[in-house]
Design a protein around this motif. Structure first.
Motif, PDB file in Angstrom:
ATOM      1  N   LEU A   7     -21.569 -34.124  16.266  1.00  0.00           N
ATOM      2  CA  LEU A   7     -22.209 -33.115  16.290  1.00  0.00           C
ATOM      3  C   LEU A   7     -23.446 -33.157  16.649  1.00  0.00           C
ATOM      4  N   GLN A   8     -24.075 -34.288  16.739  1.00  0.00           N
ATOM      5  CA  GLN A   8     -25.361 -34.914  18.106  1.00  0.00           C
ATOM      6  C   GLN A   8     -24.618 -34.595  18.965  1.00  0.00           C
ATOM      7  N   LYS A   9     -23.797 -34.623  19.645  1.00  0.00           N
ATOM      8  CA  LYS A   9     -23.378 -34.593  21.427  1.00  0.00           C
ATOM      9  C   LYS A   9     -23.657 -33.128  21.551  1.00  0.00           C
ATOM     10  N   LEU A  10     -23.160 -32.247  20.803  1.00  0.00           N
ATOM     11  CA  LEU A  10     -22.902 -31.083  20.749  1.00  0.00           C
ATOM     12  C   LEU A  10     -24.477 -30.392  20.772  1.00  0.00           C
ATOM     13  N   LYS A  11     -24.546 -30.605  19.570  1.00  0.00           N
ATOM     14  CA  LYS A  11     -26.011 -30.497  19.640  1.00  0.00           C
ATOM     15  C   LYS A  11     -27.034 -30.704  20.703  1.00  0.00           C
ATOM     16  N   GLY A  12     -26.819 -31.730  21.201  1.00  0.00           N
ATOM     17  CA  GLY A  12     -27.634 -32.507  22.551  1.00  0.00           C
ATOM     18  C   GLY A  12     -26.860 -31.416  23.488  1.00  0.00           C
ATOM     19  N   ILE A  13     -26.091 -30.964  23.410  1.00  0.00           N
ATOM     20  CA  ILE A  13     -25.092 -29.821  25.093  1.00  0.00           C
ATOM     21  C   ILE A  13     -26.064 -28.201  24.583  1.00  0.00           C
ATOM     22  N   LEU A  14     -26.296 -28.137  23.369  1.00  0.00           N
ATOM     23  CA  LEU A  14     -26.588 -26.647  23.315  1.00  0.00           C
ATOM     24  C   LEU A  14     -27.663 -26.836  23.272  1.00  0.00           C
ATOM     25  N   GLU A  15     -28.975 -27.186  23.222  1.00  0.00           N
ATOM     26  CA  GLU A  15     -29.974 -27.423  23.338  1.00  0.00           C
ATOM     27  C   GLU A  15     -30.454 -27.452  24.706  1.00  0.00           C
TER      28      GLU A  15
END
Length: 138
Positions: A7-15
């Motif tokens: 979830l943290q990696k995904l959030k970083g990608i989306l931001e």
């Protein structure tokens, strides 16, 4: 990789795309909502005890379902079943959007490293294309 790391990696990608943000509320817990550079919601990420659900609004016709399934190892999730897999709804409206829903169980995230990386790569593509949603297309 565990669910929190994913979830943290995904959030970083989306931001990481210029102007794109994610927002959350206490009710969403680890989940969040991605917004494009026009501050328009174009998906959602929900996390509960059983699975993570990713929803992406996509520009119509941009996702090759065959290639997506091959690279991610995901299969179509039957209606009313929530197991690791995906559902793709193609827009019938020229001003609409396709909707991709991905369900991921913890065991998949923990054991299918290459396939999880492929999903994250797709998320990068999706956020790069998220600006197709504008106030005019809402």
């Amino acid at each position: 990789m565990n669910r929190s790391e994913f979830l943290q990696k995904l959030k970083g990608i989306l931001e990481s795309e210029e102007g794109c943000t994610t927002k959350t509320t206490p009710k969403k817990g680890e989940g969040f909502v991605p917004y494009n550079r026009f501050n328009i919601k174009w998906g959602q990420v929900d996390a509960n005890k059983r699975y993570i659900r990713l929803v992406f609004d996509l520009k119509p016709g941009t996702l090759s379902e065959e290639t997506f399934a091959e690279k991610t190892g995901l299969t179509i999730t039957p209606p009313r079943r929530i197991i690791t897999g995906y559902r793709l709804t193609r827009s019938q409206d020229k001003d609409g959007h396709d909707m991709l829903i991905i369900f991921l169980e913890d065991s998949f995230i923990e054991n299918e490293t290459d396939k999880v990386q492929a999903i994250l790569s797709y998320a990068k593509e999706f956020v790069e294309q998220s600006s197709f949603k504008t106030k005019a297309s809402r």
